[in-house]
Write a protein that holds these residues in place. Structure first.
Motif, PDB file in Angstrom:
ATOM      1  N   VAL A 141       0.862  -1.176   0.000  1.00  0.00           N
ATOM      2  CA  VAL A 141       0.000   0.000   0.000  1.00  0.00           C
ATOM      3  C   VAL A 141       0.905   1.234   0.000  1.00  0.00           C
ATOM      4  O   VAL A 141       1.905   1.262   0.728  1.00  0.00           O
ATOM      5  CB  VAL A 141      -0.922   0.048   1.240  1.00  0.00           C
ATOM      6  N   GLU A 142       0.570   2.236  -0.782  1.00  0.00           N
ATOM      7  CA  GLU A 142       1.365   3.460  -0.808  1.00  0.00           C
ATOM      8  C   GLU A 142       0.790   4.480   0.148  1.00  0.00           C
ATOM      9  O   GLU A 142      -0.399   4.791   0.118  1.00  0.00           O
ATOM     10  CB  GLU A 142       1.401   4.041  -2.224  1.00  0.00           C
ATOM     11  N   PHE A 143       1.640   4.996   1.029  1.00  0.00           N
ATOM     12  CA  PHE A 143       1.233   6.006   1.999  1.00  0.00           C
ATOM     13  C   PHE A 143       2.067   7.265   1.783  1.00  0.00           C
ATOM     14  O   PHE A 143       3.279   7.261   2.005  1.00  0.00           O
ATOM     15  CB  PHE A 143       1.445   5.508   3.435  1.00  0.00           C
ATOM     16  N   ASP A 144       1.411   8.333   1.367  1.00  0.00           N
ATOM     17  CA  ASP A 144       2.098   9.612   1.182  1.00  0.00           C
ATOM     18  C   ASP A 144       3.329   9.458   0.289  1.00  0.00           C
ATOM     19  O   ASP A 144       4.393  10.021   0.559  1.00  0.00           O
ATOM     20  CB  ASP A 144       2.497  10.184   2.547  1.00  0.00           C
ATOM     21  N   GLY A 145       3.181   8.650  -0.747  1.00  0.00           N
ATOM     22  CA  GLY A 145       4.269   8.450  -1.688  1.00  0.00           C
ATOM     23  C   GLY A 145       5.317   7.454  -1.237  1.00  0.00           C
ATOM     24  O   GLY A 145       6.313   7.241  -1.934  1.00  0.00           O
ATOM     25  N   LYS A 146       5.100   6.822  -0.094  1.00  0.00           N
ATOM     26  CA  LYS A 146       6.065   5.858   0.432  1.00  0.00           C
ATOM     27  C   LYS A 146       5.444   4.458   0.454  1.00  0.00           C
ATOM     28  O   LYS A 146       4.255   4.314   0.741  1.00  0.00           O
ATOM     29  CB  LYS A 146       6.522   6.280   1.829  1.00  0.00           C
ATOM     30  N   PRO A 147       6.248   3.434   0.168  1.00  0.00           N
ATOM     31  CA  PRO A 147       5.705   2.066   0.116  1.00  0.00           C
ATOM     32  C   PRO A 147       5.449   1.494   1.507  1.00  0.00           C
ATOM     33  O   PRO A 147       6.382   1.295   2.292  1.00  0.00           O
ATOM     34  CB  PRO A 147       6.808   1.286  -0.606  1.00  0.00           C
ATOM     35  N   GLY A 148       4.198   1.255   1.808  1.00  0.00           N
ATOM     36  CA  GLY A 148       3.832   0.638   3.074  1.00  0.00           C
ATOM     37  C   GLY A 148       3.256  -0.745   2.841  1.00  0.00           C
ATOM     38  O   GLY A 148       3.248  -1.255   1.719  1.00  0.00           O
TER      39      GLY A 148
END
Length: 332
Positions: free
Chosen positions: A266-273
């Motif tokens: 999942v992408e969170f604020d442009g970061k891969p989560g």
């Protein structure tokens, strides 16, 4: 062992609600905001209400800490306790709550608050004196505790107009922003009426073990109860050394028996989560239950947001979890 896992779960969930949501704890300004007369009498009643909420709240916390510690010991042992032993735990715990709130009701200057405290004491007595606690359950106790919200709000309201991660004013219902009750490495939105409370358990607290999952430590709890359903979003913060969200979620499952474990990017604020879904087994309740959580990488360490609560599968609770997941921002 108490025969009904559902009844045991309800008491266990009640303990979590009282402890982590800080039931009865309030400020001088908030206490007495409702149900008090006007004028000079209102001032005296408000002052007394704040005092009663503080003393009653501390008493409730002490009772719940004791209940949780004993239940945690039972779970840790991995063995079934005799009926008489478990019944004794409930009898001791709720008789203590009964006696304390009976005294507090006699001190209360607001007759409406006194009546609520008496009602709680009465419900606690039903559990304390029952030969089998499952025959009484906690429905009545939970209902009477809900009435206490009018006099002793259980959670601090979410901050309004606090600066968020982007620097723009954050609307009420933003968890993690500067100036909010929970300042975190991330921020996210929650539904109207949901409240938040920072969690800071001392290492020597009987509940310290319950406030840790592997290398993660519980930092904040978001409560949906003011909006209706019994659900929570619990935020767990990892040390700076734990940056990998998948590793954080693996540590999150430390000490649990799990199955059907799945990880999804999942992408969170442009970061891969990463989002985790799995089932966990409770020896105490002898049943499997669904769980889900997501992890966000931040410069200060990975943060995990967990969905929980007695009614975590309620559509409104699931929608709140989805809203939090879709609105995550990593704070500077």
């Amino acid at each position: 062992m108490i025969k009904s896992p559902q009844r045991t779960l309800r008491v266990f969930a009640l303990g979590a609600t009282l402890l982590f949501a800080g039931a009865c704890e309030t400020s001088e300004d908030a206490a007495g905001a409702a149900g008090t007369p006007s004028g000079a009498a209102a001032s005296a009643a408000a002052d007394n209400t704040a005092e009663i909420c503080k003393s009653g709240g501390e008493a409730a916390r002490t009772v719940v800490v004791d209940l949780f510690k004993q239940l945690a010991d039972v779970m840790k042992s991995g063995s079934d306790a005799a009926d008489v032993d478990l019944n004794k735990i409930y009898a001791t715990t709720f008789s203590s709550l009964r006696d304390t709130l009976t005294v507090e009701s006699g001190k209360a200057t607001d007759p409406k608050l006194a009546a609520v405290l008496t009602e709680i004491a009465t419900e606690a007595n039903k559990i304390a004196t029952a030969g089998e606690p499952e025959t009484v359950g906690t429905d009545g106790l939970e209902a009477s505790l809900d009435k206490l919200e009018t006099f002793c709000p259980s959670s601090t309201p979410a901050a309004s107009a606090a600066p968020g991660a982007s620097g723009a004013p954050a609307a009420a219902g933003v968890v993690g922003a500067k100036g909010s009750p929970c300042v975190l490495p991330v921020s996210f939105a929650i539904p109207a009426k949901w409240t938040m409370k920072a969690i800071d358990l001392e290492d020597d607290s009987p509940l310290a073990e319950l406030g840790r999952k592997g290398s993660l430590k519980m930092a904040c709890e978001v409560d949906s109860r003011p909006a209706g359903p019994i659900g929570f979003l619990r935020v767990w913060a990892g040390p700076k050394s734990v940056q990998d969200p998948r590793a954080a979620l693996k540590a999150f499952q430390t000490g649990e028996t799990t199955r059907k474990v799945t990880y999804a990017p999942v992408e969170f604020d442009g970061k891969p989560g990463v989002e985790l879904k799995y089932q966990t087994y409770s020896k105490l309740l002898e049943e499997w239950s669904d769980r889900q959580a997501f992890a966000v990488p931040t410069p200060k360490g990975a943060v995990v947001v967990e969905l929980g609560g007695l009614e975590r599968d309620d559509p409104a609770v699931l929608a709140g979890y989805a809203q939090a997941k879709s609105s995550v921002k990593v704070n500077a």
